[in-house]
Design a protein around this motif. Structure first.
Motif, PDB file in Angstrom:
ATOM      1  N   VAL A 165       0.841  -1.195   0.000  1.00 56.86           N
ATOM      2  CA  VAL A 165       0.000   0.000   0.000  1.00 56.86           C
ATOM      3  C   VAL A 165       0.877   1.247   0.000  1.00 56.86           C
ATOM      4  CG1 VAL A 165      -1.714   1.305   1.317  1.00 56.86           C
ATOM      5  CG2 VAL A 165      -1.931  -1.173   1.114  1.00 56.86           C
ATOM      6  N   LEU A 166       1.965   1.219   0.742  1.00 57.45           N
ATOM      7  CA  LEU A 166       2.844   2.378   0.829  1.00 57.45           C
ATOM      8  C   LEU A 166       3.609   2.615  -0.470  1.00 57.45           C
ATOM      9  CD1 LEU A 166       4.318   2.067   4.423  1.00 57.45           C
ATOM     10  CD2 LEU A 166       2.597   3.670   3.617  1.00 57.45           C
ATOM     11  N   SER A 167       3.737   1.592  -1.310  1.00 58.75           N
ATOM     12  CA  SER A 167       4.495   1.767  -2.534  1.00 58.75           C
ATOM     13  C   SER A 167       3.700   2.532  -3.599  1.00 58.75           C
ATOM     14  CB  SER A 167       4.956   0.404  -3.072  1.00 58.75           C
ATOM     15  OG  SER A 167       3.850  -0.342  -3.530  1.00 58.75           O
ATOM     16  N   LYS A 181      -2.791   2.322  -9.370  1.00 54.36           N
ATOM     17  CA  LYS A 181      -2.131   1.613 -10.458  1.00 54.36           C
ATOM     18  C   LYS A 181      -0.666   2.012 -10.612  1.00 54.36           C
ATOM     19  CE  LYS A 181      -6.402   1.596 -13.130  1.00 54.36           C
ATOM     20  NZ  LYS A 181      -7.054   2.153 -14.304  1.00 54.36           N
ATOM     21  N   VAL A 182      -0.286   3.147 -10.006  1.00 55.55           N
ATOM     22  CA  VAL A 182       1.062   3.688 -10.198  1.00 55.55           C
ATOM     23  C   VAL A 182       1.853   3.557  -8.907  1.00 55.55           C
ATOM     24  CG1 VAL A 182       2.405   5.717 -10.857  1.00 55.55           C
ATOM     25  CG2 VAL A 182       0.142   5.344 -11.860  1.00 55.55           C
ATOM     26  N   THR A 183       2.966   2.854  -8.998  1.00 56.42           N
ATOM     27  CA  THR A 183       3.812   2.720  -7.812  1.00 56.42           C
ATOM     28  C   THR A 183       4.631   3.993  -7.627  1.00 56.42           C
ATOM     29  OG1 THR A 183       5.568   1.687  -9.092  1.00 56.42           O
ATOM     30  CG2 THR A 183       3.974   0.212  -8.028  1.00 56.42           C
ATOM     31  N   ARG A 184       5.100   4.158  -6.443  1.00 59.80           N
ATOM     32  CA  ARG A 184       5.861   5.360  -6.092  1.00 59.80           C
ATOM     33  C   ARG A 184       7.093   5.527  -6.980  1.00 59.80           C
ATOM     34  NH1 ARG A 184       7.625   6.564   0.139  1.00 59.80           N
ATOM     35  NH2 ARG A 184       8.263   8.706  -0.179  1.00 59.80           N
ATOM     36  N   ASP A 185       7.773   4.432  -7.279  1.00 62.46           N
ATOM     37  CA  ASP A 185       8.998   4.518  -8.079  1.00 62.46           C
ATOM     38  C   ASP A 185       8.713   4.756  -9.570  1.00 62.46           C
ATOM     39  OD1 ASP A 185       7.959   1.918  -8.211  1.00 62.46           O
ATOM     40  OD2 ASP A 185       9.906   1.046  -8.666  1.00 62.46           O
ATOM     41  N   LYS A 186       7.470   4.587 -10.003  1.00 63.44           N
ATOM     42  CA  LYS A 186       7.103   4.832 -11.399  1.00 63.44           C
ATOM     43  C   LYS A 186       6.355   6.155 -11.576  1.00 63.44           C
ATOM     44  CE  LYS A 186       8.431   0.757 -12.912  1.00 63.44           C
ATOM     45  NZ  LYS A 186       9.592   0.605 -13.729  1.00 63.44           N
ATOM     46  N   ALA A 187       6.094   6.865 -10.499  1.00 65.98           N
ATOM     47  CA  ALA A 187       5.274   8.074 -10.555  1.00 65.98           C
ATOM     48  C   ALA A 187       5.871   9.152 -11.460  1.00 65.98           C
ATOM     49  CB  ALA A 187       5.052   8.634  -9.153  1.00 65.98           C
ATOM     50  N   VAL A 188       7.167   9.370 -11.379  1.00 60.16           N
ATOM     51  CA  VAL A 188       7.802  10.434 -12.161  1.00 60.16           C
ATOM     52  C   VAL A 188       7.752  10.110 -13.650  1.00 60.16           C
ATOM     53  CG1 VAL A 188       9.933  11.717 -12.565  1.00 60.16           C
ATOM     54  CG2 VAL A 188       9.250  11.140 -10.237  1.00 60.16           C
ATOM     55  N   SER A 189       8.100   8.890 -14.020  1.00 57.61           N
ATOM     56  CA  SER A 189       8.045   8.542 -15.444  1.00 57.61           C
ATOM     57  C   SER A 189       6.608   8.566 -15.944  1.00 57.61           C
ATOM     58  CB  SER A 189       8.699   7.189 -15.701  1.00 57.61           C
ATOM     59  OG  SER A 189       7.980   6.155 -15.074  1.00 57.61           O
ATOM     60  N   TYR A 190       5.666   8.182 -15.095  1.00 55.11           N
ATOM     61  CA  TYR A 190       4.238   8.257 -15.451  1.00 55.11           C
ATOM     62  C   TYR A 190       3.852   9.712 -15.753  1.00 55.11           C
ATOM     63  CZ  TYR A 190      -0.849   7.878 -14.897  1.00 55.11           C
ATOM     64  OH  TYR A 190      -2.204   7.943 -15.090  1.00 55.11           O
ATOM     65  N   LEU A 191       4.281  10.633 -14.901  1.00 56.55           N
ATOM     66  CA  LEU A 191       3.968  12.057 -15.094  1.00 56.55           C
ATOM     67  C   LEU A 191       4.552  12.581 -16.401  1.00 56.55           C
ATOM     68  CD1 LEU A 191       4.535  13.328 -11.458  1.00 56.55           C
ATOM     69  CD2 LEU A 191       2.358  13.379 -12.707  1.00 56.55           C
ATOM     70  N   VAL A 238       1.026   5.779  -4.754  1.00 60.55           N
ATOM     71  CA  VAL A 238       0.989   7.206  -4.459  1.00 60.55           C
ATOM     72  C   VAL A 238      -0.367   7.675  -3.950  1.00 60.55           C
ATOM     73  CG1 VAL A 238       2.869   7.886  -5.982  1.00 60.55           C
ATOM     74  CG2 VAL A 238       0.567   7.719  -6.890  1.00 60.55           C
ATOM     75  N   CYS A 239      -1.218   6.753  -3.497  1.00 62.10           N
ATOM     76  CA  CYS A 239      -2.537   7.138  -2.994  1.00 62.10           C
ATOM     77  C   CYS A 239      -2.462   7.829  -1.636  1.00 62.10           C
ATOM     78  CB  CYS A 239      -3.455   5.923  -2.891  1.00 62.10           C
ATOM     79  SG  CYS A 239      -3.918   5.266  -4.511  1.00 62.10           S
ATOM     80  N   ASP A 240      -1.434   7.576  -0.893  1.00 68.57           N
ATOM     81  CA  ASP A 240      -1.257   8.251   0.392  1.00 68.57           C
ATOM     82  C   ASP A 240      -0.997   9.727   0.132  1.00 68.57           C
ATOM     83  OD1 ASP A 240       1.123   9.051   2.569  1.00 68.57           O
ATOM     84  OD2 ASP A 240      -0.629   7.996   3.412  1.00 68.57           O
ATOM     85  N   GLU A 241      -1.752  10.606   0.781  1.00 68.83           N
ATOM     86  CA  GLU A 241      -1.654  12.046   0.516  1.00 68.83           C
ATOM     87  C   GLU A 241      -0.249  12.589   0.762  1.00 68.83           C
ATOM     88  OE1 GLU A 241      -4.758  14.693   1.890  1.00 68.83           O
ATOM     89  OE2 GLU A 241      -6.206  13.051   1.742  1.00 68.83           O
ATOM     90  N   ALA A 242       0.409  12.090   1.783  1.00 62.16           N
ATOM     91  CA  ALA A 242       1.760  12.574   2.078  1.00 62.16           C
ATOM     92  C   ALA A 242       2.727  12.175   0.961  1.00 62.16           C
ATOM     93  CB  ALA A 242       2.240  12.028   3.421  1.00 62.16           C
ATOM     94  N   VAL A 243       2.587  10.968   0.444  1.00 59.71           N
ATOM     95  CA  VAL A 243       3.444  10.504  -0.656  1.00 59.71           C
ATOM     96  C   VAL A 243       3.151  11.329  -1.910  1.00 59.71           C
ATOM     97  CG1 VAL A 243       3.954   8.552  -2.183  1.00 59.71           C
ATOM     98  CG2 VAL A 243       3.675   8.164   0.284  1.00 59.71           C
ATOM     99  N   PHE A 244       1.855  11.505  -2.203  1.00 54.15           N
ATOM    100  CA  PHE A 244       1.469  12.278  -3.382  1.00 54.15           C
ATOM    101  C   PHE A 244       1.987  13.711  -3.275  1.00 54.15           C
ATOM    102  CE2 PHE A 244      -1.279  14.979  -5.908  1.00 54.15           C
ATOM    103  CZ  PHE A 244      -1.305  14.302  -7.124  1.00 54.15           C
TER     104      PHE A 244
END
Length: 173
Positions: free
Chosen positions: A5-7, A57-67, A9-15
């Protein structure tokens, strides 16, 4: 909470951390492509909204490339849409001008000058230009066909376009 769950970006602090850390970078990346601050802001904001809407659907480590991918694709979609709009306007304008004798004469003169300018290109530049613009071949295909590198194709095309722009710049329409 579990590690999976922590991986995401749904957690507001992570986002928020992803937003604060990467918003300006993504915005600058797309601004370089579109050269329009408002469009760059809109595309970047839309990308973050899509990230939030797809956060599971987007893991934390893929968030930047997704953006970056979402922003770049949105820009290209907008660009393609604008090309269609301009083409439609051009067709309407051409239909209005098609019977104008002065327009037809200027068009014929311009075509002659363009042909002269193309003929003034070096053989290598002309070959790459015609393969790309007339036969609609991609740089990779041209490179394979001519047995040269893609970089050589890019260089020849760039020089051909520079020379054509210089030749045609002086033409008064």
């Amino acid at each position: 909470m579990s590690n999976s769950v922590l991986s995401h970006v749904c957690d507001e602090a992570v986002f928020k951390k992803v937003f604060d850390t990467h918003f300006q970078t993504v915005r600058n990346f797309i601004y370089i492509k579109c050269k329009d601050e408002a469009q760059a802001d809109d595309l970047t904001q839309d990308a973050f909204v899509k990230l939030w809407n797809n956060c599971k659907k987007v893991t934390r480590d893929k968030a930047v490339s997704y953006l970056f991918t979402i922003t770049k694709n949105a820009f290209f979609n907008a660009f393609e849409h604008q090309k269609v709009v301009l083409k439609y306007k051009s067709i309407k304008k051409d239909k209005a001008n098609i019977e104008d004798p002065e327009f037809l004469m200027r068009e014929k003169e311009f075509q002659a000058q363009l042909n002269d300018a193309i003929n003034q290109l070096s053989d290598k530049q002309r070959e790459v230009f015609l393969l790309n613009r007339i036969e609609k071949k991609k740089y990779r295909e041209i490179a394979e066909l001519l047995d040269i590198s893609v970089k050589s194709v890019e260089t020849r095309m760039q020089r051909a376009l520079e020379q054509l722009r210089a030749s045609i710049k002086n033409y008064k329409i």
